[in-house]
Design a protein around this motif. Structure first.
Motif, mmCIF file in Angstrom:
data_model
loop_
_atom_site.group_PDB
_atom_site.id
_atom_site.type_symbol
_atom_site.label_atom_id
_atom_site.label_comp_id
_atom_site.label_asym_id
_atom_site.label_seq_id
_atom_site.Cartn_x
_atom_site.Cartn_y
_atom_site.Cartn_z
ATOM 1 N N GLU A 112 4.295 -3.384 -1.128
ATOM 2 C CA GLU A 112 3.706 -2.962 -2.393
ATOM 3 C C GLU A 112 2.243 -2.543 -2.185
ATOM 4 O OE1 GLU A 112 5.344 -2.717 -5.272
ATOM 5 O OE2 GLU A 112 7.171 -3.336 -4.209
ATOM 6 N N PRO A 113 1.684 -1.712 -3.084
ATOM 7 C CA PRO A 113 0.275 -1.317 -2.953
ATOM 8 C C PRO A 113 -0.639 -2.539 -3.027
ATOM 9 C CG PRO A 113 1.424 0.127 -4.486
ATOM 10 C CD PRO A 113 2.358 -1.008 -4.194
ATOM 11 N N PRO A 114 -1.606 -2.656 -2.114
ATOM 12 C CA PRO A 114 -2.490 -3.826 -2.095
ATOM 13 C C PRO A 114 -3.708 -3.633 -2.989
ATOM 14 C CG PRO A 114 -2.982 -2.447 -0.232
ATOM 15 C CD PRO A 114 -1.857 -1.760 -0.978
ATOM 16 N N LEU A 115 -4.568 -4.646 -3.023
ATOM 17 C CA LEU A 115 -5.862 -4.516 -3.676
ATOM 18 C C LEU A 115 -6.662 -3.410 -3.001
ATOM 19 C CD1 LEU A 115 -6.827 -8.306 -3.923
ATOM 20 C CD2 LEU A 115 -6.001 -6.863 -5.800
ATOM 21 N N VAL A 116 -7.456 -2.706 -3.790
ATOM 22 C CA VAL A 116 -8.222 -1.575 -3.262
ATOM 23 C C VAL A 116 -9.672 -1.999 -3.056
ATOM 24 C CG1 VAL A 116 -8.998 0.781 -3.684
ATOM 25 C CG2 VAL A 116 -6.713 0.058 -4.435
ATOM 26 N N PRO A 117 -10.150 -2.008 -1.795
ATOM 27 C CA PRO A 117 -11.551 -2.383 -1.556
ATOM 28 C C PRO A 117 -12.494 -1.240 -1.922
ATOM 29 C CG PRO A 117 -10.494 -1.800 0.504
ATOM 30 C CD PRO A 117 -9.423 -1.739 -0.553
ATOM 31 N N ARG A 118 -13.714 -1.605 -2.255
ATOM 32 C CA ARG A 118 -14.733 -0.606 -2.564
ATOM 33 C C ARG A 118 -16.115 -1.214 -2.348
ATOM 34 N NH1 ARG A 118 -15.832 0.083 -9.042
ATOM 35 N NH2 ARG A 118 -16.297 -2.103 -9.501
ATOM 36 N N VAL A 119 -17.123 -0.364 -2.342
ATOM 37 C CA VAL A 119 -18.509 -0.809 -2.264
ATOM 38 C C VAL A 119 -19.018 -1.025 -3.686
ATOM 39 C CG1 VAL A 119 -20.840 -0.264 -1.501
ATOM 40 C CG2 VAL A 119 -18.874 0.463 -0.132
#
Length: 211
Positions: A112-119
């Motif tokens: 499944e699509p995971p958490l999306v990291p970002r700055v």
């Protein structure tokens, strides 16, 4: 499980007597295990509601400030994933073959699509995109497990050396000699018991000089 700390990784657990101690299992996926489970681990269950899973995510080694919503179905999926991880981690720690059924659960959740990291725009620190779902959280946990079981630390997955403790961890230390879930709990208890055993046996008799 109770309060978390941003200074050191891991979780704050409590002994049956209520004393807190810090336990770092060494990986995100292994932080899910102390939340409870089936059979003899059912007494330690803390994931009773979707809000409990949200709380666990906030106490885990994931970046702080995670905006998350969890459904009842996703909570049930978390229980299923945790059971598979318990089995796989214990099997790996004891050198047993990994069960296909448990691997299938982990692989399905990881797909499944995971958490999306970002700055983070404000602090510049690592963060996760807002409005995440429980499915994305569990996918991130499952992908962490895939990396652990197939990575360089797979042979360092261990069970606490105490006969009365079944906590599982991965030894990420440089010397690779970690034996206990936490020195302040099982490590110190072992030292105390060993010291008492030495006192009970008494000093060794002095050797008489040979003629």
């Amino acid at each position: 499980m109770s309060e978390s700390s941003t200074d050191v990784p891991g979780l704050t657990l409590r002994t049956p007597e209520g004393r807190p101690y810090r336990f770092d299992p060494g990986a995100l996926c292994l932080e899910l295990l102390p939340t409870g489970g089936y059979a003899r681990y059912a007494a330690y269950e803390v994931l009773h509601t979707p809000e409990d899973l949200v709380r666990w995510a906030g106490e885990s080694r994931l970046p702080g400030g995670l905006s998350l919503s969890v459904s009842a179905e996703e909570l049930a999926r978390a229980h299923e994933l945790r059971g598979a991880l318990w089995n796989l981690t214990a099997d790996r720690a004891h050198g047993r073959a990994l069960a296909r059924a448990d691997l299938a659960v982990v692989n399905a959740v990881a797909a499944e699509p995971p958490l999306v990291p970002r700055v983070d725009p404000g602090s510049g620190a690592l963060a996760m995109a807002p409005d995440a779902t429980g499915a994305a959280l569990l996918s991130t946990v499952a992908r962490d497990a895939v990396e652990l079981f197939t990575g360089p630390y797979a042979d360092r997955i261990r069970e606490c050396g105490s006969d009365s403790c079944k906590l599982l961890f991965v030894d990420t230390s440089r010397p690779g000699r970690r034996r206990w879930c936490a020195m302040e709990r099982c490590g110190n208890l072992h030292k105390v018991r060993a010291h008492r055993a030495r006192l009970a046996t008494g000093p060794e008799p002095a050797q008489r000089p040979q003629p």
